[in-house]
Design a protein around this motif. Structure first.
Motif, PDB file in Angstrom:
ATOM      1  N   SER A 247       1.739  -2.451  10.060  1.00 36.03           N
ATOM      2  CA  SER A 247       3.138  -2.859   9.942  1.00 36.03           C
ATOM      3  C   SER A 247       3.870  -2.670  11.263  1.00 36.03           C
ATOM      4  O   SER A 247       4.701  -3.504  11.654  1.00 36.03           O
ATOM      5  N   TYR A 251       5.797  -5.449  13.400  1.00 35.53           N
ATOM      6  CA  TYR A 251       7.163  -5.198  13.899  1.00 35.53           C
ATOM      7  C   TYR A 251       7.230  -5.494  15.395  1.00 35.53           C
ATOM      8  O   TYR A 251       8.150  -6.142  15.883  1.00 35.53           O
ATOM      9  N   THR A 255       9.676  -8.466  16.902  1.00 35.40           N
ATOM     10  CA  THR A 255      10.883  -7.955  17.574  1.00 35.40           C
ATOM     11  C   THR A 255      10.694  -7.773  19.072  1.00 35.40           C
ATOM     12  O   THR A 255      11.675  -7.721  19.821  1.00 35.40           O
ATOM     13  N   PRO A 259       7.963   0.320  17.488  1.00 39.32           N
ATOM     14  CA  PRO A 259       8.786   1.247  16.706  1.00 39.32           C
ATOM     15  C   PRO A 259       8.813   2.642  17.343  1.00 39.32           C
ATOM     16  O   PRO A 259       7.860   3.044  18.001  1.00 39.32           O
ATOM     17  N   PRO A 274      14.361  -5.606  11.618  1.00 34.44           N
ATOM     18  CA  PRO A 274      14.213  -6.725  12.560  1.00 34.44           C
ATOM     19  C   PRO A 274      15.440  -7.629  12.623  1.00 34.44           C
ATOM     20  O   PRO A 274      15.768  -8.159  13.693  1.00 34.44           O
ATOM     21  N   GLU A 286      11.562  -8.542   5.131  1.00 35.93           N
ATOM     22  CA  GLU A 286      12.110  -7.397   5.864  1.00 35.93           C
ATOM     23  C   GLU A 286      12.025  -6.121   5.034  1.00 35.93           C
ATOM     24  O   GLU A 286      11.670  -5.057   5.550  1.00 35.93           O
ATOM     25  N   LEU A 289       8.430  -4.912   5.013  1.00 34.49           N
ATOM     26  CA  LEU A 289       8.055  -4.327   6.306  1.00 34.49           C
ATOM     27  C   LEU A 289       8.645  -2.934   6.469  1.00 34.49           C
ATOM     28  O   LEU A 289       7.949  -1.996   6.880  1.00 34.49           O
TER      29      LEU A 289
END
Length: 349
Positions: A247, A251, A255, A259, A274, A286, A289
């Motif tokens: 995940s 991400y 993006t 993270p 995001p 979203e 996620l």
């Protein structure tokens, strides 16, 4: 020694693949080019070296095909002697070396089950030589997900990213169903082939087993992609651990940002959805996620199947309603239509 094409002329650079043999060996612990293992496998350039092993490009002389060979070589505790054999740096590491060797062998046996799985690299052979072990695998040419992200300017569209994520999840689900974990998922360990086939590579289960056996054995964690429980010796690891890592990879893809490290999120979680980073995606995706990226494992999806279902479910009602509202017929048109119907009825009667 990179692509194993026949060179028809002098020169340090290969005319086929562009590889240039360096004067100084950047992997001094590796087997030298030209070594033949099992009287069958010709060793070429190093594809990569980690804390647990060295991976080579190689040529199968028996079947006239390229392969990849991974050598068990725990760099913290091993060295290569003049006879090319692998030995421990001290007698005190013998037990740990043998423990890791057994885990390497176990992992090879487990991976061999997936030889026909489209999302996994095929395993062809396993043998012992030079006082260590070797795993012969399918040689895959393609790009890592990280490379694809970079080529797309640092981020990619949600649909394109899902096109990579879903096949990777299918492979991960198969791995979990036989009781294995990957433990090292990141954009560098998901490969996309020229035919768009997606493959999981470079499993880290054996590395973590050695770390648990001896805390002196170092593992380079990947900040942002490693769940908090993998930092801890007694952390509760399971499928949810891999779900966090894959995940975090998704991400990063959509993006352009890694993270914040999970350990830094324990006290105060400041991970932004995001959509707040300018990404256009459905609320349902979203939500799925962000749930998968929960700091604590018990708050994430517990199985890949649950995560996939959440990602692929129809758009939530709120999103659908919003879409319908945006596309609904203006009120004045309804009024005009109603009046016209009344006039038509009057004329008929």
């Amino acid at each position: 020694m990179a692509c194993f094409q026949l060179m028809e002329g002098a020169g340090p650079t290969c005319l086929y693949c562009g590889w240039k043999e360096k004067i100084k060996n950047e992997f001094p612990s590796a087997l030298p080019h030209g070594v033949i293992l099992q009287q069958r496998y010709l060793i070429g350039r190093v594809l990569g070296q980690g804390g647990f092993g060295i991976t080579y490009a190689a040529y199968d002389l028996q079947h006239s095909t390229r392969v990849a060979i991974k050598e068990y070589f725990p760099i913290d505790i091993a060295r290569r002697n003049p006879n090319k054999d692998v030995e421990t740096t001290s007698d005190g590491y013998q037990e740990l070396f043998q423990y890791g060797l057994q885990r390497f062998q176990d992992e090879a046996g487990s991976l061999a089950r997936f030889t026909r799985h489209p999302g996994m690299v095929a395993v062809y052979d396993f043998f012992h030589e030079h006082m260590t072990a070797y795993l012969v695998m399918q040689y895959v040419e393609g790009k890592t997900w990280m490379k694809i992200i970079e080529e797309n300017g640092g981020r990619m569209g949600v649909d394109s990213a899902l096109g990579i994520l879903i096949p990777a999840l299918d492979a991960l689900q198969a791995v979990h169903e036989v009781g294995m974990l990957h433990r090292d998922i990141s954009p560098d360990n998901i490969m996309v082939l020229p035919n768009r086939q997606v493959k999981l590579i470079d499993f880290g289960a054996a590395r973590y087993a050695m770390k648990q056996q001896n805390q002196e054995f170092s593992i380079i964690f990947k900040p942002g992609f490693t769940p908090e429980e993998q930092y801890r010796t007694r952390g509760n690891r399971g499928p949810w651990s891999d779900i966090y890592s894959i995940s975090a990879t998704f991400y990063k893809a959509i993006t352009g940002k890694i993270p914040r490290d999970a350990m830094n999120r324990l006290e105060k979680d400041t991970l932004t959805p995001p959509s707040r980073n300018g990404v256009s995606l459905s609320p349902s995706i979203e939500h799925a996620l962000m749930k998968a990226l929960s700091v604590k494992g018990e708050n994430r999806y517990q199985t890949v199947r649950e995560f996939k279902e959440a990602l692929l479910q129809p758009l939530d009602k709120g999103y659908q309603q919003g879409t319908m509202d945006n596309n609904k017929t203006p009120a004045w048109l309804w009024i005009v239509g109603f009046v016209m119907v009344l006039v038509l009825i009057k004329l008929i009667t």
